[in-house]
Design a protein around this motif. Structure first.
Motif, PDB file in Angstrom:
ATOM      1  N   ALA A  35       0.820  -1.212   0.000  1.00 36.82           N
ATOM      2  CA  ALA A  35       0.000   0.000   0.000  1.00 36.82           C
ATOM      3  C   ALA A  35       0.856   1.265   0.000  1.00 36.82           C
ATOM      4  O   ALA A  35       0.510   2.264  -0.648  1.00 36.82           O
ATOM      5  CB  ALA A  35      -0.926  -0.009   1.225  1.00 36.82           C
ATOM      6  N   GLU A  36       1.984   1.260   0.686  1.00 35.32           N
ATOM      7  CA  GLU A  36       2.832   2.453   0.745  1.00 35.32           C
ATOM      8  C   GLU A  36       3.416   2.782  -0.620  1.00 35.32           C
ATOM      9  O   GLU A  36       3.375   3.937  -1.078  1.00 35.32           O
ATOM     10  CB  GLU A  36       3.953   2.225   1.758  1.00 35.32           C
ATOM     11  N   VAL A  37       3.977   1.783  -1.283  1.00 38.73           N
ATOM     12  CA  VAL A  37       4.583   2.009  -2.602  1.00 38.73           C
ATOM     13  C   VAL A  37       3.531   2.449  -3.601  1.00 38.73           C
ATOM     14  O   VAL A  37       3.723   3.424  -4.348  1.00 38.73           O
ATOM     15  CB  VAL A  37       5.292   0.725  -3.072  1.00 38.73           C
ATOM     16  N   MET A  38       2.405   1.764  -3.636  1.00 37.61           N
ATOM     17  CA  MET A  38       1.371   2.118  -4.601  1.00 37.61           C
ATOM     18  C   MET A  38       0.779   3.483  -4.282  1.00 37.61           C
ATOM     19  O   MET A  38       0.365   4.217  -5.194  1.00 37.61           O
ATOM     20  CB  MET A  38       0.271   1.053  -4.612  1.00 37.61           C
ATOM     21  N   GLY A  39       0.737   3.852  -3.010  1.00 39.13           N
ATOM     22  CA  GLY A  39       0.244   5.184  -2.663  1.00 39.13           C
ATOM     23  C   GLY A  39       1.159   6.274  -3.200  1.00 39.13           C
ATOM     24  O   GLY A  39       0.689   7.301  -3.706  1.00 39.13           O
ATOM     25  N   ARG A  40       2.487   6.092  -3.077  1.00 35.19           N
ATOM     26  CA  ARG A  40       3.434   7.095  -3.600  1.00 35.19           C
ATOM     27  C   ARG A  40       3.315   7.196  -5.121  1.00 35.19           C
ATOM     28  O   ARG A  40       3.332   8.310  -5.681  1.00 35.19           O
ATOM     29  CB  ARG A  40       4.857   6.714  -3.214  1.00 35.19           C
ATOM     30  N   LEU A  41       3.192   6.057  -5.787  1.00 32.12           N
ATOM     31  CA  LEU A  41       3.058   6.100  -7.246  1.00 32.12           C
ATOM     32  C   LEU A  41       1.726   6.732  -7.652  1.00 32.12           C
ATOM     33  O   LEU A  41       1.662   7.461  -8.660  1.00 32.12           O
ATOM     34  CB  LEU A  41       3.154   4.686  -7.822  1.00 32.12           C
ATOM     35  N   ALA A  42       0.675   6.464  -6.895  1.00 33.65           N
ATOM     36  CA  ALA A  42      -0.622   7.065  -7.216  1.00 33.65           C
ATOM     37  C   ALA A  42      -0.580   8.578  -7.088  1.00 33.65           C
ATOM     38  O   ALA A  42      -1.147   9.307  -7.922  1.00 33.65           O
ATOM     39  CB  ALA A  42      -1.698   6.475  -6.306  1.00 33.65           C
ATOM     40  N   ASP A  43       0.111   9.080  -6.063  1.00 30.87           N
ATOM     41  CA  ASP A  43       0.216  10.530  -5.901  1.00 30.87           C
ATOM     42  C   ASP A  43       1.083  11.161  -6.994  1.00 30.87           C
ATOM     43  O   ASP A  43       0.769  12.251  -7.490  1.00 30.87           O
ATOM     44  CB  ASP A  43       0.812  10.853  -4.527  1.00 30.87           C
ATOM     45  N   ARG A  44       2.142  10.481  -7.355  1.00 30.28           N
ATOM     46  CA  ARG A  44       3.068  11.033  -8.352  1.00 30.28           C
ATOM     47  C   ARG A  44       2.482  11.007  -9.751  1.00 30.28           C
ATOM     48  O   ARG A  44       2.639  11.979 -10.518  1.00 30.28           O
ATOM     49  CB  ARG A  44       4.381  10.230  -8.309  1.00 30.28           C
ATOM     50  N   PHE A  45       1.767   9.932 -10.128  1.00 26.83           N
ATOM     51  CA  PHE A  45       1.299   9.773 -11.511  1.00 26.83           C
ATOM     52  C   PHE A  45      -0.220   9.874 -11.639  1.00 26.83           C
ATOM     53  O   PHE A  45      -0.762   9.564 -12.703  1.00 26.83           O
ATOM     54  CB  PHE A  45       1.768   8.436 -12.070  1.00 26.83           C
ATOM     55  N   GLN A  46      -0.904  10.272 -10.574  1.00 23.40           N
ATOM     56  CA  GLN A  46      -2.359  10.454 -10.590  1.00 23.40           C
ATOM     57  C   GLN A  46      -3.073   9.155 -11.023  1.00 23.40           C
ATOM     58  O   GLN A  46      -3.952   9.155 -11.886  1.00 23.40           O
ATOM     59  CB  GLN A  46      -2.751  11.609 -11.522  1.00 23.40           C
ATOM     60  N   LEU A  47      -2.681   8.065 -10.409  1.00 27.15           N
ATOM     61  CA  LEU A  47      -3.327   6.788 -10.683  1.00 27.15           C
ATOM     62  C   LEU A  47      -4.695   6.742 -10.008  1.00 27.15           C
ATOM     63  O   LEU A  47      -4.872   7.240  -8.898  1.00 27.15           O
ATOM     64  CB  LEU A  47      -2.463   5.623 -10.169  1.00 27.15           C
ATOM     65  N   HIS A  48      -5.635   6.125 -10.694  1.00 24.39           N
ATOM     66  CA  HIS A  48      -6.976   6.046 -10.128  1.00 24.39           C
ATOM     67  C   HIS A  48      -6.989   5.081  -8.946  1.00 24.39           C
ATOM     68  O   HIS A  48      -6.357   4.021  -8.977  1.00 24.39           O
ATOM     69  CB  HIS A  48      -7.978   5.598 -11.196  1.00 24.39           C
ATOM     70  N   ARG A  49      -7.715   5.439  -7.896  1.00 25.23           N
ATOM     71  CA  ARG A  49      -7.676   4.645  -6.668  1.00 25.23           C
ATOM     72  C   ARG A  49      -8.282   3.247  -6.873  1.00 25.23           C
ATOM     73  O   ARG A  49      -7.872   2.295  -6.203  1.00 25.23           O
ATOM     74  CB  ARG A  49      -8.407   5.373  -5.551  1.00 25.23           C
ATOM     75  N   LEU A  50      -9.250   3.117  -7.790  1.00 25.45           N
ATOM     76  CA  LEU A  50      -9.819   1.785  -8.035  1.00 25.45           C
ATOM     77  C   LEU A  50      -8.785   0.854  -8.671  1.00 25.45           C
ATOM     78  O   LEU A  50      -8.694  -0.326  -8.324  1.00 25.45           O
ATOM     79  CB  LEU A  50     -11.047   1.902  -8.939  1.00 25.45           C
ATOM     80  N   ALA A  51      -7.991   1.411  -9.597  1.00 26.09           N
ATOM     81  CA  ALA A  51      -6.947   0.599 -10.222  1.00 26.09           C
ATOM     82  C   ALA A  51      -5.856   0.246  -9.217  1.00 26.09           C
ATOM     83  O   ALA A  51      -5.328  -0.874  -9.225  1.00 26.09           O
ATOM     84  CB  ALA A  51      -6.353   1.351 -11.415  1.00 26.09           C
ATOM     85  N   VAL A  52      -5.524   1.202  -8.347  1.00 30.80           N
ATOM     86  CA  VAL A  52      -4.521   0.926  -7.312  1.00 30.80           C
ATOM     87  C   VAL A  52      -5.019  -0.162  -6.372  1.00 30.80           C
ATOM     88  O   VAL A  52      -4.264  -1.051  -5.953  1.00 30.80           O
ATOM     89  CB  VAL A  52      -4.188   2.216  -6.536  1.00 30.80           C
ATOM     90  N   GLU A  53      -6.285  -0.128  -6.036  1.00 32.04           N
ATOM     91  CA  GLU A  53      -6.856  -1.159  -5.162  1.00 32.04           C
ATOM     92  C   GLU A  53      -6.788  -2.528  -5.823  1.00 32.04           C
ATOM     93  O   GLU A  53      -6.521  -3.539  -5.160  1.00 32.04           O
ATOM     94  CB  GLU A  53      -8.306  -0.795  -4.831  1.00 32.04           C
ATOM     95  N   ASP A  54      -7.014  -2.586  -7.135  1.00 31.84           N
ATOM     96  CA  ASP A  54      -6.888  -3.858  -7.851  1.00 31.84           C
ATOM     97  C   ASP A  54      -5.470  -4.405  -7.772  1.00 31.84           C
ATOM     98  O   ASP A  54      -5.268  -5.623  -7.698  1.00 31.84           O
ATOM     99  CB  ASP A  54      -7.296  -3.677  -9.312  1.00 31.84           C
ATOM    100  N   CYS A  55      -4.484  -3.512  -7.815  1.00 33.91           N
ATOM    101  CA  CYS A  55      -3.089  -3.959  -7.752  1.00 33.91           C
ATOM    102  C   CYS A  55      -2.740  -4.573  -6.401  1.00 33.91           C
ATOM    103  O   CYS A  55      -1.841  -5.414  -6.316  1.00 33.91           O
ATOM    104  CB  CYS A  55      -2.145  -2.791  -8.037  1.00 33.91           C
ATOM    105  N   LEU A  56      -3.423  -4.132  -5.366  1.00 33.62           N
ATOM    106  CA  LEU A  56      -3.152  -4.670  -4.034  1.00 33.62           C
ATOM    107  C   LEU A  56      -3.895  -5.971  -3.775  1.00 33.62           C
ATOM    108  O   LEU A  56      -3.669  -6.630  -2.747  1.00 33.62           O
ATOM    109  CB  LEU A  56      -3.543  -3.639  -2.961  1.00 33.62           C
ATOM    110  N   HIS A  57      -4.786  -6.350  -4.681  1.00 33.95           N
ATOM    111  CA  HIS A  57      -5.516  -7.622  -4.587  1.00 33.95           C
ATOM    112  C   HIS A  57      -5.366  -8.327  -5.932  1.00 33.95           C
ATOM    113  O   HIS A  57      -6.184  -8.144  -6.832  1.00 33.95           O
ATOM    114  CB  HIS A  57      -6.992  -7.393  -4.255  1.00 33.95           C
TER     115      HIS A  57
END
Length: 313
Positions: A35-57
């Protein structure tokens, strides 16, 4: 773990997170995301939170979803152990934008290392042509890794078929069901993935150049071949099952025929024993004993000759 390949001044630069903020096309590979790594990438590249959640599952099905700043793509593939039915699922998630590509996965696929070496050895032909080319290389490596698995399936089915026709065994039936379940698993994954690559091979996705769609069309053709191999292997599994049942039925019929022949041969003997076992004093002459021996020997021999003439034995 984050690994970054950056196209800068006509060469590929590899390193860690310090390269994220530097300009230029880049490929960011994330192994074992949290979650920490994906959170930093989401903030830096404006990744959608639903897609980030899929990556964690990592339990998604192959799909292509469009978000305001990027495309989100899920691809899957398999690797196998010593036994071809010991399949390990590799799920890869991709975020594709105009000048960056993020790949996320929990397991390392051998083809991924080959793509990484190619990017480092030929940066102008990979990152220099666009990050969508790197996506094509990763997708192609993931799909091509399935062909050796299908070849192993073919070899296993051929060997199983030969063993069944030589001597059917209950273990063969268990092996048939193992192969059948593995083929169902492959088909369940590769069927929707074919649709995803089909969409990537069509024009209209802004992050994919028109010239790159031709390469995705080649990957789509590979998936069609894999799908046809899976269908043909399923047909072969059905034929092997029918062959096993036919061989078992034939073996049962042979045993029943032999038992029937033995029972028929002993039928006159049972009659003679029962007849002469009665308390008849008149049946004591030498003629009766001669008739008894002729019947006991001659009748079974005659039956054997009759069976051979009729080709029953």
């Amino acid at each position: 773990m984050i690994q970054v390949c950056l196209w800068e001044d006509g060469r590929a630069v590899s390193g860690g997170e310090e390269l994220l903020d530097r300009p230029g096309p880049k490929w960011i590979d994330v192994l074992e995301p949290d979650a920490e790594v994906m959170g930093r990438l989401a903030d830096r590249f404006q990744l959608h939170r639903l897609a980030v959640e899929d990556c964690l599952h990592l339990d998604q099905r192959p799909k292509l979803e469009e978000y305001p700043h990027h495309q989100f793509i899920v691809m899957q593939g398999f690797s196998c152990g010593p036994d071809v039915t010991e399949l390990t699922l590799h799920e890869h998630h991709f975020f594709l934008a105009q000048d960056w590509l993020i790949s996320v996965h929990a397991l390392r696929l051998p083809g991924l290392d080959a793509v990484l070496r190619r990017v480092k050895d030929d940066p102008a032909g990979t990152l220099g042509r666009g990050v969508d080319v790197v996506l094509y290389l990763l997708t192609d490596a993931l799909v091509d890794a399935q062909f050796p698995i299908m070849d192993d399936f073919g070899d296993q089915l051929d060997g199983l078929e030969d063993a069944i026709f030589a001597q059917p065994d209950p273990e063969h039936l268990q092996r048939i069901f193992q192969l059948k379940r593995a083929l169902v698993t492959l088909r369940r994954v590769l069927s929707p993935q074919r649709d995803v690559v089909g969409m990537l091979s069509r024009r209209g996705i802004p992050q994919i150049q028109e010239k790159t769609t031709l390469y995705f069309r080649d990957v789509y053709d590979h998936l069609i071949r894999l799908y046809e191999q899976i269908d043909s292997s399923r047909d072969v599994v059905g034929n092997v099952m029918d062959g096993y049942l036919s061989m078992v039925a034939q073996r049962t019929n042979d045993i029943s025929k032999q038992l029937t022949i033995f029972a028929t041969l002993f039928l006159p003997l049972s009659f003679i024993v029962g007849f002469f076992g009665q308390n008849f004093e008149q049946l004591t002459g030498p003629g009766w004993y001669a008739a008894m021996w002729v019947t006991m020997v001659g009748f079974p021999v005659g039956l054997v000759g009759w069976f051979k003439y009729k080709k029953w034995i």
